[in-house]
Write an enzyme that holds these catalytic residues in place. Structure first.
Site, mmCIF file in Angstrom:
data_model
loop_
_atom_site.group_PDB
_atom_site.id
_atom_site.type_symbol
_atom_site.label_atom_id
_atom_site.label_comp_id
_atom_site.label_asym_id
_atom_site.label_seq_id
_atom_site.Cartn_x
_atom_site.Cartn_y
_atom_site.Cartn_z
ATOM 1 N N THR A 58 -5.263 -8.964 7.345
ATOM 2 C CA THR A 58 -6.587 -8.595 6.866
ATOM 3 C C THR A 58 -6.470 -7.864 5.532
ATOM 4 O O THR A 58 -5.419 -7.324 5.192
ATOM 5 C CB THR A 58 -7.322 -7.669 7.847
ATOM 6 N N SER A 60 -8.010 -4.542 4.162
ATOM 7 C CA SER A 60 -8.660 -3.370 4.741
ATOM 8 C C SER A 60 -9.987 -3.085 4.057
ATOM 9 O O SER A 60 -10.259 -3.556 2.945
ATOM 10 C CB SER A 60 -7.750 -2.143 4.613
ATOM 11 N N SER A 89 -3.494 -9.280 0.518
ATOM 12 C CA SER A 89 -4.336 -9.851 -0.540
ATOM 13 C C SER A 89 -3.876 -9.427 -1.927
ATOM 14 O O SER A 89 -4.223 -10.065 -2.914
ATOM 15 C CB SER A 89 -5.785 -9.419 -0.339
ATOM 16 N N GLU A 112 5.915 -8.735 1.118
ATOM 17 C CA GLU A 112 5.336 -9.485 2.232
ATOM 18 C C GLU A 112 6.427 -10.260 2.970
ATOM 19 O O GLU A 112 7.385 -10.726 2.358
ATOM 20 C CB GLU A 112 4.283 -10.472 1.728
ATOM 21 N N THR A 226 5.446 -6.839 11.751
ATOM 22 C CA THR A 226 6.239 -7.669 12.647
ATOM 23 C C THR A 226 7.193 -8.567 11.894
ATOM 24 O O THR A 226 7.217 -8.610 10.665
ATOM 25 C CB THR A 226 5.305 -8.585 13.494
#
Length: 230
Positions: A58, A60, A89, A112, A226
């Site tokens: 997401t 935020s 993003s 990422e 994760t």
């Protein structure tokens, strides 16, 4: 309060957040004014709420981005080095760049574990002229890696460390490798999930002598930090 702060434009959104004390620092207000959320949020960009961006991630809500930047602000000086783990993003990566890269000396790395999200962040920041300039000038970089291990550079380590580390996903512990990569002084903003499934922001400080202190802050709800999917 937060839901009342949405706007029709980026300027209106940020001004509403500032006028309602959800942004409390003029430096953060100005940085967020320079980063158009429409380049990063797929729908309703000027609504003060989180939005899915794919891959179980997401972006935020803007007031949460402001809160994270405010917590790290003492370490977001021009020329500072910032690691944005779970950059998603790319929005907060771009805000950090506005705070530390304006003089051409700072460095922000968006990290990422999913290549498609790394590409998303890099593509989004290119949509704005200021972000594109930071990226092409080397002030901002998006990389792929395991955020739980931090980032030492593609060559295995640059030895410089980070003035500020932001983690945008919930960890299951305060990872020691992140603390080791923190400069002295430096600060980490990280959501951590406890054994009951509750999540809290932890602020981890390292002083100039290298002493580490850890303080639990507000309760939150983030997606988990994760492994990358196989």
């Amino acid at each position: 309060m937060a839901w009342q702060c949405s706007g029709e434009t980026n300027t209106e959104l940020i001004t509403n957040l500032y006028n309602n004390n959800l942004i409390t620092e003029p430096r953060i207000r100005d940085a967020m004014l320079n980063v158009d959320r429409a380049h990063y949020a797929p729908t309703s960009p000027y609504t003060d709420s989180p939005q899915p961006i794919g891959h179980a991630a997401t972006i935020s809500a803007p007031h949460m981005h402001a809160s994270a930047a405010s917590a790290l602000l003492p370490f977001l000086y021009p020329g500072a080095r910032v690691l944005d783990i779970g950059s998603g993003s790319g929005y907060l990566t771009a805000v950090f760049a506005e705070l530390v890269c304006a003089d051409g000396k700072g460095k922000v790395v968006g990290l990422e574990h999913i290549e498609a999200l790394r590409e998303l962040g890099e593509g989004n920041i290119r949509k704005g002229e200021r972000g594109k300039a930071y990226l092409e000038g080397g002030g901002v970089e998006f990389v792929r890696g395991d955020g739980r291990r931090g980032w030492k550079g593609k060559g295995g380590g640059d030895g410089e460390g980070w003035d500020g580390i932001h983690v945008g996903a919930a960890a299951v512990e305060l990872h020691e490798e992140l603390i080791e990569q923190l400069k002295a002084p430096g600060r980490i903003f990280i959501p951590v999930e406890d054994s009951r499934g509750d999540q809290y922001i932890w602020i981890v400080d390292k002083d100039k002598e290298g002493k580490v202190t850890k303080k639990r802050s507000m309760g939150v709800r983030y997606v988990p930090l994760t492994d990358a999917p196989v």
